[in-house]
Every structure is written in C-alpha cells, then in structure tokens.
Design a protein around this motif. Structure first.
Motif, PDB file in Angstrom:
ATOM      1  N   VAL A 118     -15.582  23.109 -36.415  1.00 13.05           N
ATOM      2  CA  VAL A 118     -15.091  24.491 -36.256  1.00 13.05           C
ATOM      3  C   VAL A 118     -13.896  24.785 -37.154  1.00 13.05           C
ATOM      4  O   VAL A 118     -13.535  25.942 -37.346  1.00 13.05           O
ATOM      5  CB  VAL A 118     -14.731  24.816 -34.781  1.00 13.05           C
ATOM      6  N   SER A 173      -5.300  17.848 -29.935  1.00 11.49           N
ATOM      7  CA  SER A 173      -6.210  18.998 -30.022  1.00 11.49           C
ATOM      8  C   SER A 173      -6.338  19.628 -28.638  1.00 11.49           C
ATOM      9  O   SER A 173      -5.799  19.095 -27.664  1.00 11.49           O
ATOM     10  CB  SER A 173      -7.595  18.545 -30.490  1.00 11.49           C
ATOM     11  N   GLU A 174      -7.097  20.723 -28.566  1.00 10.27           N
ATOM     12  CA  GLU A 174      -7.416  21.290 -27.255  1.00 10.27           C
ATOM     13  C   GLU A 174      -8.325  20.292 -26.538  1.00 10.27           C
ATOM     14  O   GLU A 174      -8.987  19.474 -27.184  1.00 10.27           O
ATOM     15  CB  GLU A 174      -8.181  22.610 -27.441  1.00 10.27           C
ATOM     16  N   LYS A 175      -8.404  20.413 -25.205  1.00  7.17           N
ATOM     17  CA  LYS A 175      -9.181  19.451 -24.401  1.00  7.17           C
ATOM     18  C   LYS A 175     -10.669  19.425 -24.772  1.00  7.17           C
ATOM     19  O   LYS A 175     -11.328  18.407 -24.666  1.00  7.17           O
ATOM     20  CB  LYS A 175      -9.040  19.775 -22.916  1.00  7.17           C
ATOM     21  N   ASN A 176     -11.210  20.583 -25.195  1.00  2.00           N
ATOM     22  CA  ASN A 176     -12.656  20.643 -25.505  1.00  2.00           C
ATOM     23  C   ASN A 176     -12.921  20.354 -26.986  1.00  2.00           C
ATOM     24  O   ASN A 176     -13.964  20.742 -27.509  1.00  2.00           O
ATOM     25  CB  ASN A 176     -13.224  22.014 -25.148  1.00  2.00           C
ATOM     26  N   GLN A 177     -11.956  19.688 -27.649  1.00  9.42           N
ATOM     27  CA  GLN A 177     -12.140  19.429 -29.091  1.00  9.42           C
ATOM     28  C   GLN A 177     -11.976  17.941 -29.415  1.00  9.42           C
ATOM     29  O   GLN A 177     -11.361  17.199 -28.656  1.00  9.42           O
ATOM     30  CB  GLN A 177     -11.102  20.223 -29.892  1.00  9.42           C
ATOM     31  N   ARG A 178     -12.523  17.560 -30.563  1.00  2.60           N
ATOM     32  CA  ARG A 178     -12.230  16.255 -31.166  1.00  2.60           C
ATOM     33  C   ARG A 178     -11.718  16.558 -32.566  1.00  2.60           C
ATOM     34  O   ARG A 178     -12.424  17.210 -33.351  1.00  2.60           O
ATOM     35  CB  ARG A 178     -13.490  15.383 -31.280  1.00  2.60           C
ATOM     36  N   ARG A 179     -10.482  16.097 -32.839  1.00  2.00           N
ATOM     37  CA  ARG A 179      -9.895  16.402 -34.149  1.00  2.00           C
ATOM     38  C   ARG A 179      -9.517  15.101 -34.847  1.00  2.00           C
ATOM     39  O   ARG A 179      -8.914  14.223 -34.220  1.00  2.00           O
ATOM     40  CB  ARG A 179      -8.658  17.283 -33.940  1.00  2.00           C
ATOM     41  N   GLU A 229     -16.128  20.875 -31.980  1.00  2.00           N
ATOM     42  CA  GLU A 229     -16.331  21.275 -30.579  1.00  2.00           C
ATOM     43  C   GLU A 229     -17.760  20.901 -30.176  1.00  2.00           C
ATOM     44  O   GLU A 229     -18.643  20.843 -31.035  1.00  2.00           O
ATOM     45  CB  GLU A 229     -16.088  22.776 -30.415  1.00  2.00           C
ATOM     46  N   PRO A 230     -18.004  20.680 -28.866  1.00  2.00           N
ATOM     47  CA  PRO A 230     -19.336  20.228 -28.445  1.00  2.00           C
ATOM     48  C   PRO A 230     -20.437  21.193 -28.877  1.00  2.00           C
ATOM     49  O   PRO A 230     -20.252  22.413 -28.814  1.00  2.00           O
ATOM     50  CB  PRO A 230     -19.249  20.207 -26.917  1.00  2.00           C
ATOM     51  N   THR A 244     -11.760  19.626 -37.152  1.00  2.00           N
ATOM     52  CA  THR A 244     -11.811  19.842 -35.702  1.00  2.00           C
ATOM     53  C   THR A 244     -13.244  20.180 -35.293  1.00  2.00           C
ATOM     54  O   THR A 244     -13.876  21.050 -35.900  1.00  2.00           O
ATOM     55  CB  THR A 244     -10.873  20.994 -35.284  1.00  2.00           C
ATOM     56  N   PHE A 285     -21.543  17.388 -32.078  1.00  5.78           N
ATOM     57  CA  PHE A 285     -20.346  18.237 -32.154  1.00  5.78           C
ATOM     58  C   PHE A 285     -20.425  19.087 -33.424  1.00  5.78           C
ATOM     59  O   PHE A 285     -20.885  18.612 -34.472  1.00  5.78           O
ATOM     60  CB  PHE A 285     -19.078  17.372 -32.216  1.00  5.78           C
TER      61      PHE A 285
END
Ligand code: FAD
Ligand code: HEM
Length: 394
Positions: A159, A211-217, A174-175, A172, A156
């Motif tokens: 970002v 977070s947004e679905k495509n994120q890991r926060r 993202e892939p 945060t 990941f």
C-alpha cells in the motif's frame, strides 16, 4: 540426554565429523535437492546454497549441539535452538520434513566417512540428530500454536512504497484476505515470499518496522550481488506478496535484558530496522529508561529512516542519539568508537549491522566491562557467529 552408549562414540568421533563437515555438507545438499527440488521452491534460499554459509551453518550446528551436550549433560544450548526454530517457523517448516534432512545428511556422512562410519558410529550420531530435531520440533510447535491463524503465510498487498537513505526501500503491506494477523513483538521479523526472475518462490527475512496494527512494514537495502532485493525494489503499490507470521527472539526484555539498566542500541546502515521497532515500543510504553542510540553510516543522506529515528528518540523521556558518520557530519567522524561513549557495565546492549561492525563493537564493549551476556545482536544472515561462540564457550 545422550545415552551412555553413545557418549564415548560421540566424544571420539566429534573432531573427525567436524573436520569432514565442509566436505559432507555439499554432498548432503546435492542429494537432497536432487530428490526434492520442491524444497528450493518456497523454503531454501538459492543464494545461500550457492554461497555456502547457510548449509554449513545447518550441518555445523549438529556438531556444535553434540559438543554442547557432551560438556553439559543436563542442558541444551537454548539460544541456538531458539534462533534456529524461529528461522524455521518463519519459513513454515513442518515436523514431517525432519526425516528428509536426516536421510540425505546421513547418506552423505556414510559416503564421506566410508569404513569409519561403523553401525555404532551411525547410531550414535543418529541419536544426536534426533535429540536436536525433537528439541527444535517442540519449540517450533509451541511457536506455531501462539499464532493468530493456522497458516504459514498469507497474501498482503503493497500500500505504500518510499525510498530512503542509500538504496533502501520502505514498504508497507496490508492483508489481501481475511487471515487474522498475529501481533508482532518489537524486533521480530517476517519471511517475505516473492518470485525470482525465473519464477522460483524465494523467501527472505525482514525485520518489522513500526506500523499500524493491520500492517506489515519493512525497509529493504538493495544488495547489488543479491537475487531478491532487486525484485523487492521493483514492487509497485497494489502488488500482492506472501508474508509469514512474525518470528524472532531478539526482542526487548529477552535474553540478557531484564529491562532495568540503561539500554544501548548500536546500529550501522540498514541495521536501524530493529532499533526503530524497539524505540517505537519504548515510546508507546512511555518508558522512563535511559536509552542511548548509537548509529553509524557513511553520511546523513545514506542513513536509512534517519528522521523517524530522530523523532522517536526525541519522544523518549531519557533518550539520546549519537551518530558516527564517515563524512564528519555527525557527532563523531568515522566508525563507532566505544571508548568515546562511556557505556556503563550494567547496560543492556543490542547490536545490528554488518558482521564486522558487530564483532568490533561487541569486543570493545566487553573490553570496556560490559558482560557478554548483556549484549544481544541480530545477524541479517545465517548465524555462524553465535554457533561458534557457543562451541567456544564450553
Ligand atoms: P541474496 O540473493 O540472498 O544474496 C546474498 C549474498 O549472497 C550476496 O550479497 C552475495 O554475496 C551472495 N550470493 C548471491 N548469489 C550468489 C551466487 N550465485 N554465488 C555466490 N554468492 C552469491 N535486510 C534488510 O534489508 N532489512 C532488514 O530489515 C533485514 N532484516 C533481516 C532479519 C533477519 C532475521 C535476517 C536473517 C535477515 C534480514 N535481512 C534484512 C537480510 C535479508 O533477509 C536478505 O538477506 C538481504 O535482503 C539480501 O537478499 P538478496 O536476495 O538480495 O540477496
Ligand atoms: C536454517 C539447523 C532441519 C530447512 C537453519 C540454520 C540452522 C539449522 C543452524 C541456520 C539458522 C540461522 O539463520 O542462523 C537445522 C538442524 C536441523 C534442521 C540442526 C535438524 C536437526 C531442517 C529441515 C529443513 C530445514 C528438516 C527442511 C527440510 C532450513 C532452511 C533454513 C534453515 C530452509 C534457512 C536456510 C536458507 O535460507 O537457505 N537450520 N535445521 N532445516 N533450515 Fe534447518
């Protein structure tokens, strides 16, 4: 179920094995890491070994499991097994490592007990070990099967990096490849794998924030005596790290919370992280539930993610935020005082923060009439507490 042959042997030897475990554990780990130094690279925490709590948690849990199944022949301590299995899967532990722990633990037991470790005693404790191991392996396989991918961790990219509260960094990711992401449940955590100063890969767990679905926060509190948080603080946007799938069983509607009664969320310091995830989920569900959030910090400035917490509570139909701040700038001054809150006995309660805070709050809640079974907690470290409670309860 424990065999009738082993039962009396375990009954007779559990006290001595429990008493010797603090001596057996260091020897077990010494032998295991001498033979398998690779287990320290990307699996075990080096600090936990030095500090000693996590190794003791692992060894003690076997004695506690034995005591539990002696007293409850038809049951397993599900909550303990679940907590351990979630931790193991977040680290990517596979079934084929169970003989490793078995070998070095039992060598250390035999060395420590000497002549007292007769073949019958060794056989009875082996049976306990494999009963527990097989129960864990079964849960772990089930957890892996629920994931959206078949990898233990994926790259990941950072970002966004922001500082908040007192020495907390909000990161945060993202892939960085096309690995499918498992959707996390509110309250779950990931293992973040980064290299220590000397290059050793070290995992640490962090609760996922909204977070947004495509994120890991995640929000990480700097531990001045710790090894990895310094490294996490130094991460810059664009850096790539490995992150596990989401795990953890402290979720809304989990053990002890049927979703009907009022919900009380108590946090202190960085313990806000699961509460933010719960609040965000409740907002998304347009929940009409009565939700009381109680937070404790030294001051408003030290309170991590305060504005986000206030905003989420403000969006709930029946949400209320109560603060206990050390400098007197909150609703109440000083530490959380349950007697000021009038918590109803049908409340579902979640606690997260330093161990002392959770112990005091839990005791005060139980004294105020809230049954212990309705009180869940997340410990940001090895769970010696639940293990001891399980042993005491029987
Ligand atoms: P470590 O290196 O792990 O050190 C921890 C402690 O060990 C130190 O304070 C020190 O007392 C001791 N220690 C370290 N080195 C030595 C040594 N050489 N000798 C003796 N003692 C030593 N944290 C967050 O900030 N946010 C979260 O949302 C969060 N969620 C979590 C969720 C779960 C389920 C769990 C289990 C933990 C969570 N944590 C969270 C805690 C996090 O995983 C780390 O434990 C924490 O960030 C400290 O990491 P560290 O590497 O800096 O400290
Ligand atoms: C953590 C039990 C097998 C690796 C733990 C914990 C317990 C436990 C109680 C602490 C959980 C917590 O954080 O609250 C057991 C039992 C086992 C077993 C009873 C066998 C029956 C294994 C095996 C491995 C392993 C085979 C890998 C070789 C770990 C690691 C951690 C852990 C890496 C986290 C420790 C750290 O961060 O240093 N285990 N475990 N365990 N276990 Fe296991």
């Amino acid at each position: 179920m424990l065999s009738e042959k082993s039962r009396p042997i375990i009954e007779a030897t559990a006290p001595v094995v429990a008493e010797r475990m603090p001596h057996i554990t260091p020897e077990f780990y010494k032998r295991m890491f001498a033979a398998r130094p690779d287990l320290m690279d990307g699996m075990f925490s080096r600090s936990s070994q030095l500090e000693g709590t996590q190794p003791q948690a692992l060894s003690n849990s076997i004695v506690i499991f034995a005591t539990y199944i002696l007293n409850n022949p038809d049951k397993y301590p599900d909550e303990v097994l679940s907590r351990v299995a979630h931790k193991h899967t977040s680290l990517g532990l596979l079934e084929d490592e169970y003989p490793t722990v078995y070998k070095y633990l039992f060598e250390a037991i035999a060395a420590d007990l000497g002549d007292a470790c007769t073949p019958e005693v060794a056989e009875a404790w082996s049976e306990v070990y494999w009963l527990m191991a097989n129960a864990l392996i079964k849960i772990e396989k089930g957890l892996y099967a629920q994931q959206a991918n078949d990898v233990m961790r994926a790259p990941f990219k950072l970002v966004s990096r922001k500082e908040t509260g007192d020495q907390v960094v909000d990161l945060t990711f993202e892939p960085a490849d096309d690995t499918a992401m498992t959707e996390a449940k509110a309250g779950q955590y990931i293992s973040l794998f980064t290299q220590a100063e000397d290059g050793l890969l070290q995992p640490r767990q962090y609760t996922l924030l909204p977070s947004e679905k495509n994120q890991r926060r995640v929000a990480i509190k700097l531990d001045p005596n710790g090894e990895m948080t310094k490294r996490h603080f130094a991460l810059q946007e664009g850096d790539v790290v490995d992150i596990s799938n989401p795990y953890g069983d402290i979720t809304l509607g989990g053990f002890g919370d049927d979703g009907s009664g009022p919900l009380y969320l108590f946090s202190a310091g960085i313990g806000v992280t699961p509460m933010l995830a719960f609040l965000s989920e409740l907002v998304d569900q347009n929940s009409q539930r009565e939700v009381v959030v109680v937070h404790s910090s030294s001051s408003k400035d030290a309170w991590p993610l305060r504005e986000e917490m206030e905003e989420l509570v403000g969006k709930l139909a029946n949400g209320k935020l109560i603060s206990f701040l050390g400098d007197g700038s909150g609703d109440f001054e000083g530490r959380v005082d349950v007697s000021k809150l009038d918590v109803p006995s049908d409340a579902s309660v979640y606690l997260c923060g330093p161990l002392g805070f959770m112990k005091d709050t839990r005791s005060a809640l139980v004294d105020a009439g809230v049954p212990g079974v309705q009180i869940q907690y997340e410990i940001f470290g090895p769970d010696q507490w639940m293990l001891r409670d399980t042993a005491r309860a029987e």
